[in-house]
Design a protein around this motif. Sequence first.
Motif, PDB file in Angstrom:
ATOM      1  N   LEU A  32       0.843  -1.195   0.000  1.00 24.86           N
ATOM      2  CA  LEU A  32       0.000   0.000   0.000  1.00 24.86           C
ATOM      3  C   LEU A  32       0.879   1.247   0.000  1.00 24.86           C
ATOM      4  CD1 LEU A  32      -2.705  -1.016   2.636  1.00 24.86           C
ATOM      5  CD2 LEU A  32      -2.898  -1.060   0.139  1.00 24.86           C
ATOM      6  N   PRO A  33       0.797   2.100  -1.020  1.00 23.93           N
ATOM      7  CA  PRO A  33       1.655   3.292  -1.052  1.00 23.93           C
ATOM      8  C   PRO A  33       1.395   4.236   0.118  1.00 23.93           C
ATOM      9  CG  PRO A  33      -0.016   3.383  -2.771  1.00 23.93           C
ATOM     10  CD  PRO A  33      -0.058   2.003  -2.208  1.00 23.93           C
ATOM     11  N   GLU A  34       0.142   4.292   0.588  1.00 20.19           N
ATOM     12  CA  GLU A  34      -0.209   5.205   1.675  1.00 20.19           C
ATOM     13  C   GLU A  34       0.105   4.643   3.059  1.00 20.19           C
ATOM     14  OE1 GLU A  34      -3.991   2.770   1.144  1.00 20.19           O
ATOM     15  OE2 GLU A  34      -2.246   3.420  -0.027  1.00 20.19           O
ATOM     16  N   ARG A 233      -9.264   3.705   0.747  1.00 17.95           N
ATOM     17  CA  ARG A 233      -8.151   4.357   0.058  1.00 17.95           C
ATOM     18  C   ARG A 233      -7.599   5.578   0.785  1.00 17.95           C
ATOM     19  NH1 ARG A 233      -7.433   3.359  -5.560  1.00 17.95           N
ATOM     20  NH2 ARG A 233      -8.711   1.621  -6.291  1.00 17.95           N
ATOM     21  N   LEU A 234      -8.255   5.993   1.837  1.00 20.94           N
ATOM     22  CA  LEU A 234      -7.858   7.193   2.562  1.00 20.94           C
ATOM     23  C   LEU A 234      -7.080   6.832   3.825  1.00 20.94           C
ATOM     24  CD1 LEU A 234      -8.144  10.321   2.718  1.00 20.94           C
ATOM     25  CD2 LEU A 234     -10.193   9.927   4.126  1.00 20.94           C
ATOM     26  N   SER A 235      -6.009   7.564   4.093  1.00 17.86           N
ATOM     27  CA  SER A 235      -5.238   7.363   5.320  1.00 17.86           C
ATOM     28  C   SER A 235      -4.905   8.723   5.921  1.00 17.86           C
ATOM     29  CB  SER A 235      -3.951   6.578   5.044  1.00 17.86           C
ATOM     30  OG  SER A 235      -3.082   7.328   4.222  1.00 17.86           O
ATOM     31  N   TRP A 236      -4.567   8.718   7.206  1.00 16.66           N
ATOM     32  CA  TRP A 236      -4.203   9.956   7.877  1.00 16.66           C
ATOM     33  C   TRP A 236      -3.321   9.627   9.073  1.00 16.66           C
ATOM     34  CZ3 TRP A 236      -9.122   7.983   7.448  1.00 16.66           C
ATOM     35  CH2 TRP A 236      -9.698   7.466   8.623  1.00 16.66           C
ATOM     36  N   GLY A 237      -2.630  10.643   9.565  1.00 16.49           N
ATOM     37  CA  GLY A 237      -1.735  10.416  10.696  1.00 16.49           C
ATOM     38  C   GLY A 237      -1.273  11.719  11.298  1.00 16.49           C
ATOM     39  N   ALA A 238      -0.586  11.600  12.432  1.00 15.65           N
ATOM     40  CA  ALA A 238      -0.049  12.770  13.129  1.00 15.65           C
ATOM     41  C   ALA A 238       1.158  12.342  13.939  1.00 15.65           C
ATOM     42  CB  ALA A 238      -1.106  13.401  14.024  1.00 15.65           C
ATOM     43  N   GLN A 239       2.064  13.282  14.151  1.00 18.54           N
ATOM     44  CA  GLN A 239       3.268  12.999  14.928  1.00 18.54           C
ATOM     45  C   GLN A 239       3.678  14.233  15.725  1.00 18.54           C
ATOM     46  OE1 GLN A 239       7.563  12.705  13.329  1.00 18.54           O
ATOM     47  NE2 GLN A 239       6.945  10.535  13.464  1.00 18.54           N
ATOM     48  N   ALA A 264       0.666  16.858  10.892  1.00 19.44           N
ATOM     49  CA  ALA A 264      -0.483  16.001  10.582  1.00 19.44           C
ATOM     50  C   ALA A 264      -0.602  15.900   9.070  1.00 19.44           C
ATOM     51  CB  ALA A 264      -1.759  16.568  11.190  1.00 19.44           C
ATOM     52  N   TRP A 265      -1.024  14.732   8.585  1.00 21.22           N
ATOM     53  CA  TRP A 265      -1.114  14.528   7.147  1.00 21.22           C
ATOM     54  C   TRP A 265      -2.301  13.641   6.792  1.00 21.22           C
ATOM     55  CZ3 TRP A 265       2.393  12.150  10.358  1.00 21.22           C
ATOM     56  CH2 TRP A 265       2.353  10.760  10.425  1.00 21.22           C
ATOM     57  N   SER A 266      -2.632  13.673   5.526  1.00 22.82           N
ATOM     58  CA  SER A 266      -3.625  12.745   4.974  1.00 22.82           C
ATOM     59  C   SER A 266      -3.165  12.349   3.582  1.00 22.82           C
ATOM     60  CB  SER A 266      -5.016  13.392   4.905  1.00 22.82           C
ATOM     61  OG  SER A 266      -5.003  14.499   4.022  1.00 22.82           O
ATOM     62  N   ALA A 267      -3.577  11.161   3.145  1.00 25.99           N
ATOM     63  CA  ALA A 267      -3.175  10.668   1.827  1.00 25.99           C
ATOM     64  C   ALA A 267      -4.325   9.883   1.210  1.00 25.99           C
ATOM     65  CB  ALA A 267      -1.934   9.786   1.928  1.00 25.99           C
ATOM     66  N   TYR A 268      -4.373   9.904  -0.112  1.00 25.33           N
ATOM     67  CA  TYR A 268      -5.419   9.163  -0.833  1.00 25.33           C
ATOM     68  C   TYR A 268      -4.764   8.336  -1.932  1.00 25.33           C
ATOM     69  CZ  TYR A 268      -9.663   8.066  -3.387  1.00 25.33           C
ATOM     70  OH  TYR A 268     -10.698   7.405  -4.000  1.00 25.33           O
ATOM     71  N   LEU A 270      -4.660   6.858  -5.287  1.00 26.14           N
ATOM     72  CA  LEU A 270      -5.283   7.013  -6.596  1.00 26.14           C
ATOM     73  C   LEU A 270      -5.308   5.701  -7.357  1.00 26.14           C
ATOM     74  CD1 LEU A 270      -3.853  10.393  -7.927  1.00 26.14           C
ATOM     75  CD2 LEU A 270      -6.116   9.946  -6.998  1.00 26.14           C
ATOM     76  N   THR A 271      -4.189   4.979  -7.312  1.00 24.75           N
ATOM     77  CA  THR A 271      -4.086   3.655  -7.920  1.00 24.75           C
ATOM     78  C   THR A 271      -3.376   2.768  -6.910  1.00 24.75           C
ATOM     79  OG1 THR A 271      -1.906   3.915  -8.925  1.00 24.75           O
ATOM     80  CG2 THR A 271      -3.778   4.794 -10.156  1.00 24.75           C
ATOM     81  N   ASN A 272      -3.247   1.502  -7.238  1.00 17.75           N
ATOM     82  CA  ASN A 272      -2.607   0.584  -6.301  1.00 17.75           C
ATOM     83  C   ASN A 272      -1.126   0.895  -6.079  1.00 17.75           C
ATOM     84  OD1 ASN A 272      -4.901  -0.872  -5.748  1.00 17.75           O
ATOM     85  ND2 ASN A 272      -4.557  -2.329  -7.418  1.00 17.75           N
ATOM     86  N   TRP A 273      -0.524   1.701  -6.956  1.00 19.47           N
ATOM     87  CA  TRP A 273       0.893   2.002  -6.811  1.00 19.47           C
ATOM     88  C   TRP A 273       1.165   3.471  -6.486  1.00 19.47           C
ATOM     89  CZ3 TRP A 273       2.843   5.648 -10.150  1.00 19.47           C
ATOM     90  CH2 TRP A 273       2.106   5.897 -11.317  1.00 19.47           C
ATOM     91  N   LEU A 274       0.139   4.300  -6.400  1.00 17.56           N
ATOM     92  CA  LEU A 274       0.350   5.738  -6.220  1.00 17.56           C
ATOM     93  C   LEU A 274      -0.655   6.342  -5.247  1.00 17.56           C
ATOM     94  CD1 LEU A 274       1.562   8.524  -7.075  1.00 17.56           C
ATOM     95  CD2 LEU A 274      -0.134   8.529  -8.938  1.00 17.56           C
ATOM     96  N   SER A 275      -0.137   7.092  -4.275  1.00 17.87           N
ATOM     97  CA  SER A 275      -0.994   7.882  -3.386  1.00 17.87           C
ATOM     98  C   SER A 275      -0.484   9.315  -3.357  1.00 17.87           C
ATOM     99  CB  SER A 275      -1.015   7.301  -1.968  1.00 17.87           C
ATOM    100  OG  SER A 275       0.256   7.401  -1.353  1.00 17.87           O
ATOM    101  N   LEU A 276      -1.392  10.263  -3.188  1.00 20.36           N
ATOM    102  CA  LEU A 276      -1.046  11.673  -3.076  1.00 20.36           C
ATOM    103  C   LEU A 276      -1.349  12.137  -1.653  1.00 20.36           C
ATOM    104  CD1 LEU A 276      -2.463  13.110  -6.424  1.00 20.36           C
ATOM    105  CD2 LEU A 276      -0.162  12.240  -5.936  1.00 20.36           C
ATOM    106  N   SER A 277      -0.525  13.046  -1.142  1.00 25.89           N
ATOM    107  CA  SER A 277      -0.658  13.454   0.257  1.00 25.89           C
ATOM    108  C   SER A 277      -0.609  14.965   0.414  1.00 25.89           C
ATOM    109  CB  SER A 277       0.459  12.821   1.103  1.00 25.89           C
ATOM    110  OG  SER A 277       1.722  13.308   0.684  1.00 25.89           O
ATOM    111  N   SER A 278      -1.134  15.434   1.541  1.00 25.09           N
ATOM    112  CA  SER A 278      -0.991  16.826   1.961  1.00 25.09           C
ATOM    113  C   SER A 278      -0.615  16.800   3.433  1.00 25.09           C
ATOM    114  CB  SER A 278      -2.280  17.607   1.738  1.00 25.09           C
ATOM    115  OG  SER A 278      -3.342  17.050   2.489  1.00 25.09           O
TER     116      SER A 278
END
Length: 364
Positions: A32-34, A233-239, A264-268, A270-278
């Motif tokens: 999972l990329p995320e 497909r959505l993930s999030w985290g904080a440190q 803090a971040w979140s990621a989605y 898009l495909t099984n090999w690629l996730s985009l984050s902010s």
Amino acid sequence: MYSFNVKKLSVALIVISPMIAKAHDVESPSFLPESHAPAGVMSDHLHKQGEWMVGYRFMRENFSGLYYGSEKVTGAELNAAGYSMQPRSMAMEMHMLDIMYAVSDNLTLMLMPQTMSMDMTMKMTEGSHMHGDMAMDGMGAMGEMSTAEEAKPAMHASHSHGTSGIGDTVFAGLFRLADTSGYKLHTTLGISAPTGDVDLKNTDGTFTHYGMQLGSGTWDFMPSITYSSGRERLSWGAQASARLPMEDKNDSGFRFGERYAATAWSAYRLTNWLSLSSRLSYTKQLDINGHYNGPHNHSSPADLQKNYGGEFVDAAVGANMVPQGGALAGVRLGLEWSSRVSGHYNGYQLGRDDGLNMSLSYAF
């Protein structure tokens, strides 16, 4: 000055995509990329018992524009404050090995040696005057000038200087606190060993700027706590993290101030090999304690301890990629571009423009 922007990051992703063309979507992705945090976050995950991970991290940050607190200031204002030299720009790069080994499912050990390089350009402040035998930061003695006319051509001349070499070495243990179907939680207890030089000098024998030394010169405690979760497909985290010097001063007579950070971040995916984050981050850095115990300049803001630290907020966007099949299956690549949203600088400092984080790793 070298700079990064979103357009360049997009171009980089387009260039890289053909390299991982075999990483097509599959019904159930093996990797999972995320599942990893954005490239700018360290100590974000553990491994399964007996698993190794070998990785490489790169970071570059660019600085320009002179600030006092939250306001931009001019060279004339800097000169009125008593400084004869004005920093114009700076670039900092870090190259780091990221080596991890899981002693158990609940404990992963980590070793991170690194190299650092910094380059700064400077010029005379507006209204400053040179005198005989005056030394310019990073250049050494200018030599005696007999008349003011001879000094004129150099009054606004720029020069650059830099440092590079081995930085401090971090080793740490990541301890799992919780691993449920809803979230994961772990803490990291790290130590930074003072393997980077803190006694680098200019050609005239004076210490270079505090911020251009290659390490802290002190043993530092680096704790953090990391939370992560996700759904489909959505993930999030904080440190939350800190860097706390454990000594009053280093061999050169000073120590850097405590550093506290939260992100803090979140990621989605898009495909099984690629996730985009902010990602959004907050940092508070205290100023320097102590003082160089040898000859040093006072002509530039970077020469004085009070001109370090502050409170900053940065925003970042990024992408994580991991092929699902082929020769590159399981190789993870993370890219992240960041920029300063707001900042309150202690004293006079160059402002941070933007930066790039890159991580490349493989677990086995």
